[in-house]
Design a protein around this motif. Structure first.
Motif, PDB file in Angstrom:
ATOM      1  N   MET A  20      28.993 132.739 -10.049  1.00  0.00           N
ATOM      2  CA  MET A  20      29.300 132.019 -11.609  1.00  0.00           C
ATOM      3  C   MET A  20      30.119 133.018 -12.428  1.00  0.00           C
ATOM      4  SD  MET A  20      28.586 129.418 -13.023  1.00  0.00           S
ATOM      5  CE  MET A  20      27.063 128.937 -12.738  1.00  0.00           C
ATOM      6  N   THR A  38      24.761 125.318  -3.448  1.00  0.00           N
ATOM      7  CA  THR A  38      23.833 124.961  -4.208  1.00  0.00           C
ATOM      8  C   THR A  38      23.957 123.379  -4.007  1.00  0.00           C
ATOM      9  OG1 THR A  38      25.637 124.654  -6.045  1.00  0.00           O
ATOM     10  CG2 THR A  38      24.063 126.547  -5.988  1.00  0.00           C
ATOM     11  N   TYR A  64      29.740 118.795 -11.035  1.00  0.00           N
ATOM     12  CA  TYR A  64      30.660 120.030 -10.660  1.00  0.00           C
ATOM     13  C   TYR A  64      31.706 120.339 -11.474  1.00  0.00           C
ATOM     14  CZ  TYR A  64      27.391 121.922  -6.914  1.00  0.00           C
ATOM     15  OH  TYR A  64      26.569 122.439  -6.085  1.00  0.00           O
ATOM     16  N   ILE A  67      30.446 121.900 -14.222  1.00  0.00           N
ATOM     17  CA  ILE A  67      30.228 123.393 -14.148  1.00  0.00           C
ATOM     18  C   ILE A  67      31.481 124.078 -13.957  1.00  0.00           C
ATOM     19  CG2 ILE A  67      29.500 124.881 -12.384  1.00  0.00           C
ATOM     20  CD1 ILE A  67      27.610 122.505 -11.516  1.00  0.00           C
ATOM     21  N   TYR A  74      28.359 129.935 -19.644  1.00  0.00           N
ATOM     22  CA  TYR A  74      27.100 130.095 -19.231  1.00  0.00           C
ATOM     23  C   TYR A  74      26.570 131.511 -19.569  1.00  0.00           C
ATOM     24  CZ  TYR A  74      23.805 132.144 -15.680  1.00  0.00           C
ATOM     25  OH  TYR A  74      22.591 132.621 -15.206  1.00  0.00           O
ATOM     26  N   MET A  85      22.773 124.750 -13.821  1.00  0.00           N
ATOM     27  CA  MET A  85      23.444 123.964 -12.996  1.00  0.00           C
ATOM     28  C   MET A  85      22.646 122.487 -13.075  1.00  0.00           C
ATOM     29  SD  MET A  85      25.735 125.649 -10.262  1.00  0.00           S
ATOM     30  CE  MET A  85      24.386 126.739  -9.612  1.00  0.00           C
TER      31      MET A  85
END
Length: 199
Positions: A20, A38, A64, A67, A74, A85
């Motif tokens: 991440m 994931t 995604y 993300i 984050y 997520m």
């Protein structure tokens, strides 16, 4: 005495945290590895809400993209990467479900499909909602909770909020919110166990 020796106990390193961090720096290779690690689990989250593989996959791809775009925001101290997520995927799936059904404009009422999705990959304590909650009995037990507990649980499991977000939304202290959620879960489980015993 070396202060660093007592300040840094060995903790298991979550490889997703490293990925991440790299994704936040726009590392596409890291993003691809994050996806491979994931996507299967996150697809199951989307599918359990939407009950349609095509729509679930579409929502997953949108998630995604989100993300990738939001990776820099984050915060490791707020949630694990997987929890963060899962919340993104679940929120998108619920929004898609609500849009397609043209559901009532409500932000805190519980939704059966959303209640079925665990909020954390570890399933603890949220496995309660995966393993033992009987859909037809949830509403009765929710009504038995205090309004504050019911609202906190609804925000946690319907909107996918973490404790800090719930506290901000309800304008309540973080410790109080954690207590509402914990006690609400305990009372829900007890209520549902009792209902199951009567059946």
């Amino acid at each position: 005495m070396n202060p660093s020796a007592e300040a840094s106990p060995q903790e298991p390193v979550d490889p997703l945290r490293h990925l991440m961090a790299r994704v936040a720096l726009r590392d596409r290779a890291a993003f691809e590895r994050l996806y491979r690690a994931t996507s299967a689990h996150l697809f199951s989250v989307s599918l359990r809400v939407l009950r349609d593989e095509g729509r679930a996959d579409e929502v997953l791809q949108e998630a995604y993209v989100s993300i990738w775009q939001k990776a820099a925001s984050y915060q490791p101290e707020a949630a694990t990467p997987m929890t963060w997520m899962i919340n993104i995927v679940r929120n998108r799936a619920i929004d898609a479900l609500r849009a397609s059904r043209k559901e009532r404009d409500s932000t805190i009422e519980l939704n059966e499909e959303a209640m079925d999705v665990a909020a954390d990959a570890s399933g603890d304590p949220h496995a309660l909602f995966d393993e033992s909650l009987v859909k037809t009995r949830i509403d009765e037990c929710m009504l038995a909770l205090a309004p504050a507990q019911r609202q906190a649980l609804a925000l946690a499991y319907y909107r996918g909020m973490v404790h800090t977000e719930i506290a901000e939304s309800l304008n309540a202290p973080l410790g109080t919110v954690k207590s509402w959620v914990r006690r609400g879960l305990d009372q829900l489980k007890s209520c549902l166990d009792n209902l199951g015993g009567r059946a």
